[in-house]
Design a protein around this motif. Structure first.
Motif, PDB file in Angstrom:
ATOM      1  N   TYR A   1      -7.292  -5.468  -0.311  1.00 41.67           N
ATOM      2  CA  TYR A   1      -6.683  -4.417   0.498  1.00 41.67           C
ATOM      3  C   TYR A   1      -6.365  -5.014   1.860  1.00 41.67           C
ATOM      4  O   TYR A   1      -7.159  -5.800   2.393  1.00 41.67           O
ATOM      5  CB  TYR A   1      -7.627  -3.235   0.728  1.00 41.67           C
ATOM      6  CG  TYR A   1      -8.016  -2.439  -0.491  1.00 41.67           C
ATOM      7  CD1 TYR A   1      -7.289  -1.314  -0.873  1.00 41.67           C
ATOM      8  CD2 TYR A   1      -9.144  -2.780  -1.226  1.00 41.67           C
ATOM      9  CE1 TYR A   1      -7.676  -0.565  -1.976  1.00 41.67           C
ATOM     10  CE2 TYR A   1      -9.539  -2.036  -2.328  1.00 41.67           C
ATOM     11  CZ  TYR A   1      -8.793  -0.931  -2.699  1.00 41.67           C
ATOM     12  OH  TYR A   1      -9.163  -0.185  -3.783  1.00 41.67           O
TER      13      TYR A   1
ATOM     14  N   LEU B   1      -5.785  -3.126   5.230  1.00 42.49           N
ATOM     15  CA  LEU B   1      -5.844  -1.775   5.783  1.00 42.49           C
ATOM     16  C   LEU B   1      -5.378  -1.769   7.226  1.00 42.49           C
ATOM     17  O   LEU B   1      -5.746  -2.647   8.014  1.00 42.49           O
ATOM     18  CB  LEU B   1      -7.269  -1.237   5.699  1.00 42.49           C
ATOM     19  CG  LEU B   1      -7.892  -1.234   4.294  1.00 42.49           C
ATOM     20  CD1 LEU B   1      -9.323  -0.740   4.350  1.00 42.49           C
ATOM     21  CD2 LEU B   1      -7.068  -0.384   3.338  1.00 42.49           C
TER      22      LEU B   1
ATOM     23  N   ASN C   1       0.816  -1.213   0.000  1.00 45.61           N
ATOM     24  CA  ASN C   1       0.000   0.000   0.000  1.00 45.61           C
ATOM     25  C   ASN C   1       0.844   1.255   0.000  1.00 45.61           C
ATOM     26  O   ASN C   1       0.560   2.235   0.687  1.00 45.61           O
ATOM     27  CB  ASN C   1      -0.951   0.021   1.208  1.00 45.61           C
ATOM     28  CG  ASN C   1      -2.023  -1.040   1.089  1.00 45.61           C
ATOM     29  OD1 ASN C   1      -2.292  -1.523  -0.018  1.00 45.61           O
ATOM     30  ND2 ASN C   1      -2.613  -1.431   2.192  1.00 45.61           N
TER      31      ASN C   1
ATOM     32  N   ALA D   1      -7.077   3.390   8.173  1.00 50.14           N
ATOM     33  CA  ALA D   1      -6.878   3.657   6.749  1.00 50.14           C
ATOM     34  C   ALA D   1      -8.161   3.412   5.973  1.00 50.14           C
ATOM     35  O   ALA D   1      -8.964   2.530   6.315  1.00 50.14           O
ATOM     36  CB  ALA D   1      -5.745   2.787   6.203  1.00 50.14           C
TER      37      ALA D   1
ATOM     38  N   SER E   1      -6.115   4.043  -0.472  1.00 48.92           N
ATOM     39  CA  SER E   1      -5.164   2.942  -0.632  1.00 48.92           C
ATOM     40  C   SER E   1      -5.211   2.405  -2.058  1.00 48.92           C
ATOM     41  O   SER E   1      -6.170   2.620  -2.792  1.00 48.92           O
ATOM     42  CB  SER E   1      -5.481   1.809   0.361  1.00 48.92           C
ATOM     43  OG  SER E   1      -5.498   2.298   1.686  1.00 48.92           O
TER      44      SER E   1
END
Length: 649
Positions: A534, A536, A419, A540, A545
Motif C-alpha cells: 500500500y 497511503l 489506489n 488514508a 484502500s
C-alpha cells in the motif's frame, strides 16, 4: 542556434549616435509604429519626437553596450559571427542582458527585448510540449502552428517571428525566421516541412549570459501587451460564427432551435461534449480528443467547474443552510469542494492543461476576484495573503441556467491504478506537503494453506513479516514440533517438507537430519509468500484502500547523455506516489533554470500512460529535494547514472 556558449569579446559602450541609428534601423526593418505623446492635446512634431525617443530607449536602452561574438551552428559546426547588444531595461535593477543579436543583415531580438516590447514582431503559437522541444534547439514544423489560420500578416517568408505556447500565449519563448509564408497558409494539417527556423530561445546560452554570471531570468507569468495580437484568429472565428443564420427555417438552410433547447456550457464547448446525454463512460472518454487546451478553454472549464460545484450543492443539499456550504470559504475549500471534483479531466493531455496556473488568472486568488466581478460571489481579502468567499449568489442566472456535463468516473480508461485514484483526480491534487506511508505486506501462496489452517489464520490474508513469524510459531506449538534437546530446532513434518522446503543443498541436509532451525524456517515461509503493498496518502487507512501486487515500485531518476556531452535527467514512476508530472516539471524548470518536458514513457500503455519528466542538466539533487517536499523518502528512489555506466543509490 545558441546551444553552445558563444565567444563574446570585451563589451564597449555604444555611442549615442550609434544607438539612435541602430534603434531607427530596427524600427524601420520591423515596421514598428512610433507612439505619439498626446498629453499636449495635439499630434505635433514635439509629441512625435518624444514618442520616438521613448521607443528608442525601450528597444535599446541608454546604457547599451556592444561586442563582436563568434560561435558554431548546425551539424557541420559552421562558424558564425556577429554583434550582440547588451543593456538593462527599467525594472530589472540594472541587470545587463543580451537584448539584440545581429547576424549578417538580420537583427534578432532576444526574449528579454520581447518581454519589454510587445508586438514588435509577429507572434505564433504552438503547444507547450512543442515549445519545450524548441528550447532544445528544434525547429517549428508547419503542423505545429496553432490558433490559425489566419496567421499574422507580417509572418511572411524570411520574417523574424516570436513563438509562444498555447498555455502561456502572452509570453514569447523563442525567436526564429519564417522558412515559408506562414501568413498565406489556409491550413496546417497534412502540410509537411519547416515553418520557422529557431534562432534563440529562453534557456539557451544567450538567455543565460549576464555580466554578473547570474543564471537567466525566468519568464513572467503574464504580459498584457501581447494578448491583443493573440486574439486575431479568435476574432475572425467569432465574426464568422456571428454571420451564420441560426434563426431561420430549415428549408432556408438555417437551424431551427427547439424551445426547450439550452445552450451548452462553456466547459462543454471547450471539451467538445454534448452534456449528460452521451454514451457509456468508456466509449465517451475514448471519443474525447486527447489534446491540450487553449487558455480560453481552460478559463471556461474552471469557471464552469465552479458553477457546477455550486449547482451540485443546490441540488443535493436543498434543506441545509447555504446548501451545505460552510461560509466563509477559504481558497483551499473552494478548490477542493467546488472546483477540483467538477473539472472535465477526461484524458491525460486535458488533465495536464487544467491547472489554475495555466488560466489567464494564474492564481486562485485572482480567479475568485473575477467571480466577484461577475457578481456570482462576494469575496474579501484576508490577511493580505488570500481571498475568502463570504457569500454566493445562488440565484444568479449563470448558476440557475447552468447545464451539468458528464464528469470523469473511476472506471475511466485513464485511471492511474493508484489506489482507485484516476489521473484526473491526481493531477488536480496538491502533492507538495503531502504525507506518504509505504506498507509492505505478504500473502501466503496456496501451498502454505495447511500451515495457516492449524492456527486458524486466513490462508489468503495479508501479513507483515512479524505476523507471519507469529503464525509459524503458533503452528509449531500446535503440532508440537519443537525439539526437546534444542529449542532452536524444529522437527520437519510432511507439511513443512512439502510446503516450505525445496531441493537446495541446505534443504536436503535439513531433510536428512529431520530438523531445521526456527530462523531458517521463518525465512522459507517469508520467501514462499507473494509481496503486496500500500502507498497511503495523508490520513488514508489500509482498510479503505486496495492493495497492489508486487514489491513497492521505486521512482526512477536516470541521468543520460544527449547530443554528445549534453546531460539530461529523467524522472518516471511519479503517479504511484500521487505526484502529477506536469506541476513537478514546472517547479523543476524554475529551480534548475532550464527547460523541462513531460512525455509518455516509452513502452507504457497509451490508455494508461506512465509519464516521464525530463530536465536539462544533471539535476539529481534538485529532483530528490522536490520529491522530498512531496513526501517521498529517499529510499523509495532509484538513481541510475548512465553517463558513467554506474548505478547510484
Amino acid at each position: 542556434m545558441f546551444k553552445k556558449k558563444p565567444n563574446i569579446k570585451p563589451l564597449s559602450p555604444l555611442k549615442s549616435s550609434d544607438r539612435r541609428r541602430t534603434s531607427d534601423s530596427i524600427i524601420a526593418d520591423f515596421g514598428i509604429e512610433v507612439p505619439v505623446d498626446t498629453n499636449t492635446g495635439q499630434e505635433d512634431k514635439a509629441a512625435s519626437t518624444a514618442g520616438l525617443t521613448a521607443l528608442r530607449k525601450s528597444l535599446l536602452p541608454e546604457n547599451a553596450l556592444s561586442a563582436r561574438f563568434t560561435t558554431t551552428a548546425g551539424p557541420n559546426l559552421k562558424q558564425v559571427s556577429g554583434t550582440v547588444y547588451v543593456g538593462s531595461h527599467e525594472g530589472t535593477h540594472g541587470e545587463q542582458r543580451i537584448l539584440w543579436v545581429k547576424v549578417g543583415e538580420n537583427m534578432y531580438p532576444t526574449v528579454y527585448t520581447l518581454w519589454h516590447n510587445p508586438q514588435i514582431v509577429p507572434l505564433l503559437y504552438t503547444p507547450l510540449t512543442v515549445v519545450e522541444k524548441l528550447q532544445g534547439g528544434a525547429d517549428l514544423m508547419t503542423p505545429g502552428l496553432q490558433r490559425g489560420p489566419p496567421f499574422p500578416k507580417k509572418a511572411t517568408m524570411g520574417a523574424i517571428v516570436a513563438i509562444a505556447s498555447l498555455e502561456s500565449p502572452t509570453i514569447p519563448m523563442a525567436v526564429g525566421t519564417c522558412e515559408i509564408d506562414v501568413s498565406s497558409l489556409g491550413k496546417v494539417q497534412g502540410i509537411k516541412g519547416h515553418a520557422v527556423q529557431t534562432f534563440h530561445w529562453a534557456g539557451d546560452e544567450l538567455w543565460s549570459w549576464s555580466t554578473t554570471g547570474k543564471p537567466g531570468t525566468n519568464p513572467p507569468d503574464f504580459l498584457g501587451g501581447w494578448d491583443d495580437q493573440g486574439r486575431e484568429a479568435d476574432t475572425s472565428v467569432e465574426s464568422a460564427t456571428e454571420a451564420l443564420n441560426l434563426g431561420g427555417d430549415q428549408d432556408d438552410g438555417g437551424v431551427s432551435l427547439d424551445a426547450n433547447y439550452t445552450e451548452r456550457s462553456g466547459a462543454e464547448k471547450a471539451q467538445g461534449l454534448e452534456g449528460e446525454d452521451v454514451p457509456s463512460n468508456k466509449d465517451f472518454v475514448e471519443e474525447v480528443e486527447d489534446k491540450e487546451l487553449t487558455t480560453k478553454e481552460i478559463d471556461d472549464a474552471f469557471k464552469n467547474a465552479f458553477l457546477y460545484g455550486v449547482r451540485h450543492h443546490i441540488d443535493h443539499n436543498k434543506d441545509q443552510p447555504n446548501y451545505g456550504l460552510d461560509l466563509p470559504l477559504s481558497q483551499s475549500k473552494v478548490m477542493s469542494l467546488l472546483v477540483q471534483p467538477f473539472l472535465p479531466t477526461y484524458t491525460p493531455a486535458r488533465t495536464a492543461s487544467l491547472q489554475i496556473k495555466k488560466t489567464s488568472w494564474k492564481s486562485l486568488k485572482k480567479f475568485l476576484k473575477y467571480l466577484d466581478k461577475q457578481q456570482i460571489v462576494k469575496s474579501k481579502d484576508r490577511d493580505g495573503n488570500e481571498v475568502v468567499i463570504l457569500d454566493i449568489n445562488f440565484e444568479d442566472c449563470q448558476v440557475t441556467d447552468f447545464v451539468p456535463y458528464r464528469l470523469p468516473k473511476k472506471d475511466s480508461p485513464i485511471s492511474s491504478g493508484t489506489n482507485g485514484k484516476s489521473a484526473a483526480t491526481l493531477s488536480s491534487e496538491h502533492a507538495v506537503g503531502q504525507k506518504l506511508k509505504l506498507v509492505s505486506l505478504l500473502r501466503p501462496k496456496d501451498k502454505l494453506a495447511p500451515i495457516f489452517n492449524s492456527p486458524k489464520a486466513d490462508p489468503r490474508g495479508l501479513y507483515t513479516v512479524v505476523e507471519l513469524k507469529q503464525i509459524l510459531t503458533a503452528y509449531i506449538e500446535a503440532e508440537n514440533l519443537v525439539s526437546p534437546k534444542n529449542k532452536r530446532l524444529i522437527t520437519i513434518n510432511p507439511q513443512i517438507a512439502s510446503s516450505l522446503l525445496g531441493s537446495s543443498a541446505a534443504d536436503n541436509a535439513a531433510l536428512s537430519v529431520g530438523a531445521i532451525t526456527r530462523d531458517a524456517l521463518a525465512e522459507r515461509l517469508v520467501a514462499a509468500c507473494s509481496p503486496f503493498h500500500y502507498i497511503l496518502r495523508n490520513d488514508a487507512d489500509v482498510a479503505d484502500s486496495k492493495p497492489k501486487a508486487g514489491a513497492p515500485p521505486k521512482i526512477q531518476i536516470s541521468l543520460e547523455t544527449r547530443s554528445g556531452n549534453k546531460t539530461v535527467t529523467k524522472i518516471s514512476g511519479l503517479e504511484t506516489y500521487y505526484i502529477a508530472p506536469q506541476p513537478l516539471a514546472d517547479e523543476l524548470r524554475k529551480m534548475c533554470a532550464g527547460s523541462t518536458s513531460v512525455d509518455r514513457l516509452a513502452g507504457s500503455s497509451p490508455k494508461n500512460p506512465v509519464m516521464e519528466v525530463m530536465v536539462q542538466g544533471p539535476q539529481k539533487d534538485a529532483v530528490i529535494k522536490a520529491l522530498e517536499k512531496r513526501g517521498v523518502n529517499r529510499n523509495w528512489v532509484e538513481v541510475v547514472d548512465k553517463t558513467k555506466g554506474k548505478k547510484k543509490g
